[in-house]
Scaffold this motif. Structure first.
Motif, PDB file in Angstrom:
ATOM      1  N   GLU A 123       0.849  -1.202   0.000  1.00 47.58           N
ATOM      2  CA  GLU A 123       0.000   0.000   0.000  1.00 47.58           C
ATOM      3  C   GLU A 123       0.884   1.252   0.000  1.00 47.58           C
ATOM      4  O   GLU A 123       0.633   2.204  -0.745  1.00 47.58           O
ATOM      5  N   GLN A 124       1.919   1.221   0.818  1.00 47.23           N
ATOM      6  CA  GLN A 124       2.884   2.323   0.843  1.00 47.23           C
ATOM      7  C   GLN A 124       3.467   2.513  -0.566  1.00 47.23           C
ATOM      8  O   GLN A 124       3.604   3.629  -1.065  1.00 47.23           O
ATOM      9  N   GLY A 125       3.772   1.399  -1.224  1.00 46.18           N
ATOM     10  CA  GLY A 125       4.329   1.433  -2.577  1.00 46.18           C
ATOM     11  C   GLY A 125       3.363   2.092  -3.563  1.00 46.18           C
ATOM     12  O   GLY A 125       3.785   2.836  -4.461  1.00 46.18           O
ATOM     13  N   ILE A 126       2.066   1.824  -3.405  1.00 44.74           N
ATOM     14  CA  ILE A 126       1.061   2.431  -4.294  1.00 44.74           C
ATOM     15  C   ILE A 126       1.156   3.960  -4.200  1.00 44.74           C
ATOM     16  O   ILE A 126       1.183   4.664  -5.215  1.00 44.74           O
ATOM     17  N   HIS A 127       1.240   4.461  -2.959  1.00 44.98           N
ATOM     18  CA  HIS A 127       1.303   5.922  -2.781  1.00 44.98           C
ATOM     19  C   HIS A 127       2.591   6.488  -3.391  1.00 44.98           C
ATOM     20  O   HIS A 127       2.565   7.531  -4.045  1.00 44.98           O
ATOM     21  N   GLU A 128       3.696   5.776  -3.179  1.00 43.91           N
ATOM     22  CA  GLU A 128       4.982   6.245  -3.745  1.00 43.91           C
ATOM     23  C   GLU A 128       4.910   6.294  -5.268  1.00 43.91           C
ATOM     24  O   GLU A 128       5.295   7.281  -5.894  1.00 43.91           O
ATOM     25  N   ASP A 129       4.410   5.198  -5.854  1.00 38.51           N
ATOM     26  CA  ASP A 129       4.394   5.095  -7.321  1.00 38.51           C
ATOM     27  C   ASP A 129       3.464   6.135  -7.947  1.00 38.51           C
ATOM     28  O   ASP A 129       3.799   6.755  -8.950  1.00 38.51           O
ATOM     29  N   LEU A 130       2.281   6.308  -7.343  1.00 38.84           N
ATOM     30  CA  LEU A 130       1.322   7.255  -7.914  1.00 38.84           C
ATOM     31  C   LEU A 130       1.821   8.692  -7.754  1.00 38.84           C
ATOM     32  O   LEU A 130       1.651   9.522  -8.645  1.00 38.84           O
ATOM     33  N   GLY A 131       2.473   8.952  -6.621  1.00 41.96           N
ATOM     34  CA  GLY A 131       3.050  10.284  -6.394  1.00 41.96           C
ATOM     35  C   GLY A 131       4.144  10.557  -7.422  1.00 41.96           C
ATOM     36  O   GLY A 131       4.220  11.639  -8.011  1.00 41.96           O
ATOM     37  N   TRP A 132       4.962   9.531  -7.662  1.00 40.08           N
ATOM     38  CA  TRP A 132       6.051   9.657  -8.640  1.00 40.08           C
ATOM     39  C   TRP A 132       5.504   9.948 -10.032  1.00 40.08           C
ATOM     40  O   TRP A 132       6.054  10.752 -10.796  1.00 40.08           O
ATOM     41  N   LEU A 133       4.362   9.306 -10.361  1.00 41.60           N
ATOM     42  CA  LEU A 133       3.751   9.543 -11.683  1.00 41.60           C
ATOM     43  C   LEU A 133       3.109  10.929 -11.771  1.00 41.60           C
ATOM     44  O   LEU A 133       2.631  11.331 -12.823  1.00 41.60           O
ATOM     45  N   GLY A 134       3.064  11.629 -10.645  1.00 40.84           N
ATOM     46  CA  GLY A 134       2.505  12.984 -10.636  1.00 40.84           C
ATOM     47  C   GLY A 134       0.995  12.995 -10.465  1.00 40.84           C
ATOM     48  O   GLY A 134       0.344  13.995 -10.775  1.00 40.84           O
ATOM     49  N   LEU A 135       0.438  11.912  -9.970  1.00 44.48           N
ATOM     50  CA  LEU A 135      -1.018  11.858  -9.828  1.00 44.48           C
ATOM     51  C   LEU A 135      -1.451  12.357  -8.458  1.00 44.48           C
ATOM     52  O   LEU A 135      -0.826  12.048  -7.450  1.00 44.48           O
ATOM     53  N   ARG A 136      -2.514  13.128  -8.445  1.00 46.14           N
ATOM     54  CA  ARG A 136      -3.093  13.634  -7.204  1.00 46.14           C
ATOM     55  C   ARG A 136      -4.539  13.183  -7.149  1.00 46.14           C
ATOM     56  O   ARG A 136      -5.217  13.162  -8.180  1.00 46.14           O
ATOM     57  N   PHE A 137      -4.998  12.856  -5.962  1.00 47.23           N
ATOM     58  CA  PHE A 137      -6.362  12.345  -5.815  1.00 47.23           C
ATOM     59  C   PHE A 137      -7.184  13.271  -4.929  1.00 47.23           C
ATOM     60  O   PHE A 137      -6.653  13.903  -4.023  1.00 47.23           O
ATOM     61  N   ALA A 138      -8.487  13.301  -5.227  1.00 48.51           N
ATOM     62  CA  ALA A 138      -9.388  14.165  -4.454  1.00 48.51           C
ATOM     63  C   ALA A 138      -9.958  13.378  -3.273  1.00 48.51           C
ATOM     64  O   ALA A 138     -10.019  12.150  -3.310  1.00 48.51           O
ATOM     65  N   GLY A 139     -10.376  14.076  -2.268  1.00 44.08           N
ATOM     66  CA  GLY A 139     -11.133  13.473  -1.165  1.00 44.08           C
ATOM     67  C   GLY A 139     -10.339  12.475  -0.353  1.00 44.08           C
ATOM     68  O   GLY A 139      -9.114  12.377  -0.458  1.00 44.08           O
TER      69      GLY A 139
END
Ligand code: GLU
Length: 293
Positions: free
Chosen positions: A57-73
């Protein structure tokens, strides 16, 4: 009344590191959400407590952050909402559409083989290639089912698909949307899945059940997922109708293949985003490689 903006979601499972296929799915979600003026939510699909791990799960946040993705809510973690799924399951049980099945995989295989020998014809398979459940436990008495569950036998809870469809009556369909705002109606063929599993003794829900309940609870209006989940959408439409939940619009993106032409998958040890990053890949290059500018 003003139309509320579309809601999208990316919903990975923390049972391994994300690979390029996940990046494609997340980026397609983000692109379509931006294009249609929508919000993109993140949901962690971690109902399988034996395979999901905090470090993934930690990896998901790292990878998505690296891709420049931001999530709402807020991020929704399915493992914190088993009560919601139980309520859905109870509602289906109240309609008389759920039955316990005590067959092991081996028993199902043997029952299917017997039928094939009997009829001389191959037994029907579901869209994933698994033999349709031959229904051996469908007609157990309620009393026997309860007794065996109470005795601690492992069990699955299955949806009686024929009864569910009889109850819903009319033909089922859903709408597929594209990036240009085009929409087209698609007929669902849920009978090809047979009596799908909606829960197990040790996991009181399933992917199918939690995904439809969460999409509704989170107000998801646009589901963007890979073509590998296109056929399963038929099951989701059935559950939405039975539970009086809205059916979102759907978009199925193509899958990435590896050098051998196989779909990328955690189970096939496809190279993870973390490994690509460690080898010096940049997020920009990766986005371009996947066709995003
Ligand atoms: N959690 C699912 C997966 O990782 C996708 C969810 C969905 O689009 O329904 O394959």
């Amino acid at each position: 009344m003003a139309k509320s903006p579309p809601v999208f979601r990316f919903a990975p499972s923390p049972n391994g590191r994300l690979h390029l296929g996940h990046a494609l799915s997340a980026l397609t979600n983000a692109q379509l959400a931006a294009h249609l003026g929508g919000r993109l939510l993140l949901r962690i699909e971690d109902i399988d407590l034996t395979r999901c791990r905090p470090e993934f799960e930690q990896g998901i946040h790292e990878d998505l952050g690296w891709l420049g993705l931001r999530f709402a809510g807020e991020i929704r973690r399915q493992s914190e909402h088993f009560a919601d799924y139980r309520a859905g399951l109870e509602r289906l049980a109240g309609l008389g559409l759920i039955y316990p099945c005590f067959c092991s995989r081996r028993e199902v295989k043997a029952a299917v083989r017997d039928r094939e020998l009997e009829t001389g014809e191959p037994w029907r398979r579901d869209p994933d290639g698994a033999p349709l459940y031959p229904g051996s436990c469908r007609d157990l008495s309620e009393e026997e089912g309860r007794r065996r569950m109470a005795a601690g036998e492992p069990y699955l809870l299955r949806l009686d698909m024929a009864q569910a469809l009889a109850r819903l009556g009319a033909e089922l369909s859903y709408t597929v949307f594209d990036a240009e705002g085009g929409e087209r109606l698609v007929a669902a063929e849920p009978e090809r899945w047979g009596d799908v599993v909606l829960a197990r003794r040790d996991t009181p829900t399933s992917y199918h059940l939690s995904v439809v309940i969460d999409d509704a609870l989170q107000g998801v209006s646009h589901v963007v997922r890979g073509r590998d989940l296109e056929a399963a959408t038929d099951i989701h439409v059935v559950l939405q109708r039975l539970l009086d939940l809205p059916t979102p619009l759907y978009h199925f993106h193509p899958l990435l293949a590896d050098e051998t032409g196989q779909k990328l998958a955690k189970s096939r040890q496809s190279r993870s985003l973390a490994e690509l990053r460690a080898q010096g890949a940049s997020a920009d290059a990766l986005r371009r490689q996947l066709g995003f500018t």
